[in-house]
Design an enzyme around this catalytic site. Structure first.
Site, PDB file in Angstrom:
ATOM      1  N   TYR A   1       0.839  -1.234   0.162  1.00  0.00           N
ATOM      2  CA  TYR A   1      -0.127  -0.050   0.057  1.00  0.00           C
ATOM      3  C   TYR A   1       0.903   1.258   0.123  1.00  0.00           C
ATOM      4  CZ  TYR A   1      -4.369   2.601   0.781  1.00  0.00           C
ATOM      5  OH  TYR A   1      -5.427   3.449   0.703  1.00  0.00           O
TER       6      TYR A   1
ATOM      7  N   LYS B   1      -1.376  -0.902 -13.628  1.00  0.00           N
ATOM      8  CA  LYS B   1      -2.009  -0.929 -12.244  1.00  0.00           C
ATOM      9  C   LYS B   1      -3.382  -1.299 -12.028  1.00  0.00           C
ATOM     10  CE  LYS B   1      -3.224   1.717  -8.365  1.00  0.00           C
ATOM     11  NZ  LYS B   1      -2.525   0.822  -7.422  1.00  0.00           N
TER      12      LYS B   1
ATOM     13  N   GLU C   1      -5.049   6.072   5.901  1.00  0.00           N
ATOM     14  CA  GLU C   1      -5.159   4.756   5.161  1.00  0.00           C
ATOM     15  C   GLU C   1      -4.329   3.792   5.468  1.00  0.00           C
ATOM     16  OE1 GLU C   1      -4.710   6.019   0.500  1.00  0.00           O
ATOM     17  OE2 GLU C   1      -4.083   7.603   1.767  1.00  0.00           O
TER      18      GLU C   1
HETATM   19  P1  AMP Z   1      -3.695  -1.402  -4.526  1.00  0.00           P
HETATM   20  O1  AMP Z   1      -4.869  -0.411  -4.548  1.00  0.00           O
HETATM   21  O2  AMP Z   1      -3.871  -2.239  -5.758  1.00  0.00           O
HETATM   22  O3  AMP Z   1      -2.376  -0.466  -4.618  1.00  0.00           O
HETATM   23  O4  AMP Z   1      -3.579  -2.142  -3.435  1.00  0.00           O
HETATM   24  C1  AMP Z   1      -2.813  -1.776  -2.393  1.00  0.00           C
HETATM   25  C2  AMP Z   1      -2.048  -3.004  -1.680  1.00  0.00           C
HETATM   26  O5  AMP Z   1      -3.243  -3.950  -1.070  1.00  0.00           O
HETATM   27  C3  AMP Z   1      -1.396  -3.775  -2.496  1.00  0.00           C
HETATM   28  O6  AMP Z   1      -0.014  -3.404  -2.539  1.00  0.00           O
HETATM   29  C4  AMP Z   1      -1.464  -5.248  -1.909  1.00  0.00           C
HETATM   30  O7  AMP Z   1      -0.584  -5.457  -0.919  1.00  0.00           O
HETATM   31  C5  AMP Z   1      -2.849  -5.345  -1.236  1.00  0.00           C
HETATM   32  N1  AMP Z   1      -3.751  -5.760  -2.470  1.00  0.00           N
HETATM   33  C6  AMP Z   1      -4.386  -5.049  -3.227  1.00  0.00           C
HETATM   34  N2  AMP Z   1      -5.267  -5.984  -3.899  1.00  0.00           N
HETATM   35  C7  AMP Z   1      -5.120  -7.218  -3.299  1.00  0.00           C
HETATM   36  C8  AMP Z   1      -5.755  -8.419  -3.469  1.00  0.00           C
HETATM   37  N3  AMP Z   1      -6.840  -8.623  -4.643  1.00  0.00           N
HETATM   38  N4  AMP Z   1      -5.446  -9.547  -2.501  1.00  0.00           N
HETATM   39  C9  AMP Z   1      -4.593  -9.247  -1.859  1.00  0.00           C
HETATM   40  N5  AMP Z   1      -3.936  -8.139  -1.718  1.00  0.00           N
HETATM   41  C10 AMP Z   1      -4.380  -7.052  -2.397  1.00  0.00           C
HETATM   42 MG    MG Z   2      -3.389  -3.272  -7.389  1.00  0.00          MG
END
Ligand code: AMP
Ligand code: MG
Length: 501
Positions: A334, A430, A369
């Site tokens: 994140y 992304k 967040e």
């Molecule tokens: P994002 O919104 O894609 O940047 O997600 C932020 C973080 O949440 C990512 O870097 C992952 O660590 C975790 N994450 C996002 N999507 C998933 C998912 N479908 N399953 C597990 N972890 C997730």
């Molecule tokens: Mg993602």
């Protein structure tokens, strides 16, 4: 193992006679216990939200620390002999304070909220990015400080304090800004604040190779600094951010977890990475409407009313609640997008890209967040290598041409990780968690199905967040007692949907 000894606290401070000889220890969990500060003339009572831990005190200085410090070796060297062999982070903060005073908070790279008392003064401090939210109420009945606003809900509105901001809802409390230490003398009401970190506004110009090396080194160190030798879980979407974190853990027995719903998943992308780096991988699939119905848990944890941010946090909360076992140390990817401008993947002009990065870095504060409560409500400790202070300093300060380059977003990160990840991962576009899991679209459909007009959807989402916030934060109702469907019905029935702003 797992998380730090204290993950949150609620402390009330009143002035009174010191009770000499009483060792200041926090011995109970989840209930009020008296903590007496022998030398300071201040009486404390507080409760830790999780495990019990000793409260260190020396030379009239007492420290309560929720969370943990990173880069401890460098800090010990800076502090000198008094920090030799000190492993407890609260003890380390105490040693740092005794050498440097309040400005010593500027040395710390960690994920923490802290309260320090010295003499007649109480200092409430956040880490550089305020990743552990910290709230204060300063009124006629004294000074109260807690890591959750709901813990301070009783009492009138707080007096304004330097270094703090008001928060949404009717709790009347104030939030200590990110990278800030607020000092209050309860007996006189005198207060002041210092900044301990600011997002960099300058930009560093580097040759490609040097920039790539620097990003790799600083991120590698941040991930290493977040491992404690015990088991670790990485929440893995298969995007470049979380895949990089998973790859850099480099220890055996790493567990990776992916969440999907009936509305969408990123399982294939995550499995490609898990197979490549050799983690123990699991997939969890939940009903998308069931996921959205857990909104009260996300609001209770993050204590915010911003529906967009809640859409990012809700799937994470759902995933943390699903994980078997308790006391996990969870690493996430994140936050990488904020200093790298990853959300602005369509922004091609470098002037626009740098402007949004600067704006985002100056407006994250208060979104909560990265609140540890998101994981702690399921008994887990979360940590975010991209918001390590050193990583954030480097990523933010790199000139935008290294972030968007050769037609790629987050180019410098992708290049830095090229040798550790499959090509498909390095070049994967992304996808936000709210998109991949269908959280945004399914919440929207549920509102449309209930009769909300398309144009009213954003206002209805916000109205729901406010209504839930009033209950789970303003009245500290358990989120399990708040029904998403009831709130939705009330919001629709309320004439205020027409006037929600
Ligand atoms: P994002 O919104 O894609 O940047 O997600 C932020 C973080 O949440 C990512 O870097 C992952 O660590 C975790 N994450 C996002 N999507 C998933 C998912 N479908 N399953 C597990 N972890 C997730
Ligand atoms: Mg993602």
């Amino acid at each position: 193992m797992g998380g730090p000894p204290i993950t949150g606290f609620s402390i009330r401070i009143t002035t009174g006679e010191p009770q000499a000889g009483d060792a200041p220890t926090l011995t109970a969990t989840g209930q009020a216990v008296a903590i007496n500060v022998p030398a300071g003339g201040l009486h404390w009572s507080g409760w830790a939200l999780t495990a019990s831990a000793p409260i260190p005190s020396a030379d009239g200085v007492t420290v309560v620390l929720a969370g943990e410090l990173y880069h401890r070796d460098a800090l010990r060297v800076a502090i000198g002999p008094s920090a030799d062999g000190v492993n407890d982070d609260a003890e380390l903060l105490l040693a740092c304070w005794l050498r440097y005073g309040a400005p010593g908070l500027r040395l710390l790279d960690g994920r923490f909220a802290a309260v320090v008392t010295e003499g007649d003064t109480v200092v409430a401090a956040t880490d550089h990015a305020g990743t552990v939210p910290l709230y204060v109420r300063h009124g006629q009945d004294g000074l109260a400080i807690a890591t959750e606003a709901k813990a301070l809900r009783h009492g009138g509105p707080s007096e304004p304090l330097p270094g703090t901001e008001s928060v949404p809802g009717n709790t009347g409390v104030r939030r200590v800004r990110a990278g800030t230490a607020v000092a209050v003398v309860p007996s006189s009401g005198k207060a002041s604040a210092i900044r301990t970190w600011l997002p960099p506004e300058h930009r560093i110009v580097l040759p490609e190779e040097e920039a790539v090396r620097r990003v790799y080194t600083v991120l590698d160190e941040a991930v290493r600094s977040r491992l404690d030798g015990g088991p670790v879980t990485v929440v893995l979407s298969g995007g470049i951010d979380s895949s990089s974190v998973a790859a850099l853990t480099r220890q055996s027995g790493v567990e990776t977890i992916s969440l999907g719903t009936d509305a969408g998943d990123e399982f294939e992308a995550a499995r490609t990475v898990a197979d490549h780096i050799g983690t123990r991988h699991s997939e969890f699939r939940v009903g998308s409407e069931d996921l959205v119905r857990q909104l009260p848990w996300a609001v209770a944890a993050a204590e915010i009313i911003d529906a967009d941010v809640l859409e990012y946090l809700l799937p994470l909360v759902v995933m943390y609640r699903l994980l078997p076992g308790a006391g996990r140390r969870i690493l996430t990817g994140y936050g990488a997008d904020i200093p790298l401008g990853g959300m602005h993947r369509a922004t091609r002009r470098l002037d626009s890209l740098d402007t949004v990065i600067s704006d985002d870095m100056n407006t994250f504060d208060g979104l909560n967040e990265m609140s540890p409560v998101l994981g702690c409500l399921a008994g887990h400790w979360t940590t975010h290598p991209y918001w390590d202070r050193s990583v954030l300093d480097v990523l933010t300060a790199l000139e935008p041409g290294l972030k968007r380059r050769h037609g790629r977003d987050k180019w410098v990160l992708r290049e830095a990780m090229r040798d550790l990840l499959p090509e498909a991962t390095v070049s994967r576009p992304k996808l936000g968690i709210h998109e991949g899991s269908g959280t945004t679209s399914v919440w929207t459909s549920m509102l449309l199905d209930a009769g909300v007009a398309a144009a009213d959807v954003p206002r209805a989402k916000r109205a729901m967040a406010i209504a839930i916030h009033d209950r789970v934060v303003g009245q500290a109702e358990p989120p399990a007692d708040v029904s998403f469907d009831d709130v939705l019905r009330d919001v629709i029935a309320s004439p205020s949907l027409a006037v929600v702003k």
